[in-house]
Design an enzyme around this catalytic site. Structure first.
Site, short mmCIF file in Angstrom:
data_model
loop_
_atom_site.label_atom_id
_atom_site.label_comp_id
_atom_site.label_asym_id
_atom_site.label_seq_id
_atom_site.Cartn_x
_atom_site.Cartn_y
_atom_site.Cartn_z
N HIS A 290 -21.07 -8.56 98.91
CA HIS A 290 -21.50 -8.39 100.31
C HIS A 290 -20.30 -8.32 101.25
CE1 HIS A 290 -21.14 -12.67 101.64
NE2 HIS A 290 -21.52 -12.97 100.41
N ASP B 120 -15.33 -15.12 100.28
CA ASP B 120 -16.78 -14.93 100.40
C ASP B 120 -17.07 -13.95 101.52
OD1 ASP B 120 -19.48 -15.13 100.21
OD2 ASP B 120 -19.62 -17.12 101.07
N GLU C 171 -25.74 -10.66 104.03
CA GLU C 171 -26.14 -11.57 102.95
C GLU C 171 -26.28 -12.98 103.48
OE1 GLU C 171 -25.48 -14.56 99.74
OE2 GLU C 171 -24.24 -14.18 101.48
N ASP D 2 -20.08 -12.55 93.71
CA ASP D 2 -20.21 -13.36 94.93
C ASP D 2 -20.05 -14.84 94.63
OD1 ASP D 2 -20.60 -14.01 97.59
OD2 ASP D 2 -22.78 -14.01 97.45
N HIS E 112 -17.16 -20.43 103.41
CA HIS E 112 -17.81 -20.81 104.67
C HIS E 112 -16.93 -21.69 105.55
CE1 HIS E 112 -22.12 -20.12 102.83
NE2 HIS E 112 -21.28 -19.12 102.61
ZN LIG Z 1 -21.22 -14.86 99.55
#
Ligand SMILES: [Zn+2]
Length: 492
Positions: A305, A317, A351, A379, A450
């Site tokens: 993504h 990510d 995503e 991912d 994140h």
């Molecule tokens: Zn991800």
């Protein structure tokens, strides 16, 4: 007569030699994989010897793929392209102009690397704006809490929320102490077990807190390790439960708050958040192909993504996953390895907001799903690859495992079968399409993802090359095999 006898004798000797060579090759493969039978979920395979032989005949091609990207002129190139991309755009949150510009840039890049049919497919995506936000402990002392609002959260009132905190270690403890929760900011200090098991505190913490009368929730970041790093992520409200503002705090602060509360001291926290949802916006899934030479409509899909959270660079990510995927197609294209079927790279949008891009893709391509041989996604990190994780029937898994043996030169020997793999593609595999991702040494994945630490610095160029080689090899073999990957339980 003697000439005829000689010919017969020669053919007999030749046949024996070939048979023993084949036996040797089989034993060689069996010996290197002997030690990993426990990782096969006791898969009982009885593959046709002709198929095994066909798969093993790809080994020289696999070597050429691996050599080109680990030693040749493609070495280090994916890292370079990804760093050009992430340094230029930084994070790419859904709904931002930046994400759309980064998609335009990527489409140009795919064309530059000669992928075919490069285009964007429209998709409406949700827009969540973080806005200004902060949290501070004001009693028993002043201490600024490093925090990140959670995706989808509502704002606090304009003056923020100032309230006493109730610190709990679990949902069970919250329920036991429900009477104490009314009117308080609920702080969750749950231990980290695994991402899959612990993430429920992030996704449902606000709902559970609100059910017992909490007015906001602060969730200990879901990670195995912390250097005072808050981790954001999506959370979801329940339409039957009052919505309250929710954010994550660091492991360090969550543990400190718990210690203070265990000493019987009163904790008061001030929380301010401007977070809010805006109108949906148009985005795109990005597509590029290597068109097959025989069965163009049959598809092997590789993906990642392109969107990220609004922190760090979204490098791990999932910038790396997205780039490794399309770059594996670029590598095959450059090597002029054109398989029978089409290999399609798809870079999903949105995503992080709940697999939005892939769901639109399924709506638009539902009738095409029967032509999908396999769907793959990266991912879960692009660390040193160690093997393949697969979702599909036993007979499909046996073929995949055999293909996996071709990756031994990359020291990839593991093979795991699970009900579903990766993130976006779980939406496709539930229709019976086989799915795969790479198993990689991703113990450190949740340290970064994140967070503001999700930058190029967390990535290793050699590992990215190996990931590219592995995806290119798997995609090529599956797209070129004489048979398709079976899927007995398919709805098709
Ligand atoms: Zn991800």
């Amino acid at each position: 007569m003697s000439i005829l006898f000689s010919v017969i004798f020669f053919v007999f000797i030749l046949h024996s030699l070939l048979a023993s060579t084949e036996g040797f090759v089989m034993n060689y493969y069996n010996s290197i994989f002997y030690n990993q039978t426990d990782q096969h979920n006791s898969l009982q395979c009885n593959l046709d010897l002709r198929l095994i032989k066909e798969i093993r005949n790809y080994q020289p091609i696999i070597y050429s793929i691996i050599n080109r990207v680990t030693k040749g002129d493609f070495k280090g190139l994916v890292y370079e392209e990804l760093s050009n991309f992430t340094d230029k755009f930084g994070s790419r949150q859904s709904g931002t102009e930046n994400l759309e510009k980064s998609i335009n840039y990527t489409m140009d890049l795919l064309r530059h690397y000669n992928l075919e049919n490069v285009h964007g497919e429209p998709c409406m995506i949700p827009v969540w704006i973080r806005g200004k936000e902060y949290a501070e402990m004001i009693t028993p002392r002043n201490h600024s809490l490093n925090m990140l609002g959670l995706g989808g959260s509502i704002s606090t009132p304009p003056d923020g929320i100032t309230a006493e905190a109730l610190v709990v270690n679990s949902f069970d403890e919250l329920h036991e102490r429900a009477a104490e929760a009314v009117g308080k900011i609920i702080v969750f200090n749950q231990d980290y077990v695994s991402y899959g098991e612990t993430v429920v505190y992030r996704s449902k913490g606000a709902v559970e807190a609100a059910k017992v009368g909490g007015i906001a929730s602060l969730i200990r970041s879901v990670t195995a390790f912390s250097l005072y790093t808050p981790h954001t992520g999506q959370q979801g409200y329940d339409k039957n439960v009052k919505e309250i503002p929710t954010a994550c705090i660091t492991v360090e602060d969550a543990q400190m708050l718990r210690r203070i509360s265990e000493r019987g001291e009163k904790i008061i926290i001030h929380l301010y958040m401007e977070a809010h949802q805006q109108q949906m916006k148009m985005s795109r899934n990005t597509v590029g192909e290597l068109v097959g030479y025989q069965e163009q409509k049959k598809i092997v899909l590789v993906s990642g993504h392109i969107d990220s959270w609004d922190v760090g660079q979204g490098a791990m990510d999932d910038g790396a996953g997205a780039f490794v995927s399309w770059f594996s197609v670029a590598l095959l294209k450059n090597l002029k390895l054109q398989p029978k079927r089409t290999i399609r790279a798809v870079l999903w949008t949105a995503e992080e907001q709940g697999l939005i891009g892939v769901q639109q893709y399924i709506k638009d391509h539902f009738n095409e799903l029967e032509n999908f041989d396999i769907v793959m996604e990266s991912d879960e990190g692009t660390f040193t690859p160690e093997g393949i994780e697969f979702a599909g029937t036993d007979s499909a898994a046996c073929i995949m495992q055999e293909i996996g043996k071709l990756l031994t030169p990359l020291n990839m020997r593991k093979f795991k079968v699970r009900d579903s793999v990766s993130s976006d593609i779980t939406m496709i595999t539930k229709y019976g399409v086989p799915g795969a991702t790479l198993l990689n040494k991703n113990d450190r994945y949740t340290w970064y993802h994140h967070t503001n630490a999700d930058t190029m610095t967390s990535l290793d160029s050699n590992d990215l090359d190996k990931n590219v080689a592995a995806y290119a090899a798997i995609a090529y073999v599956i797209a070129d095999l004489s048979i398709e990957i079976p899927r007995e339980n398919s709805i098709f």
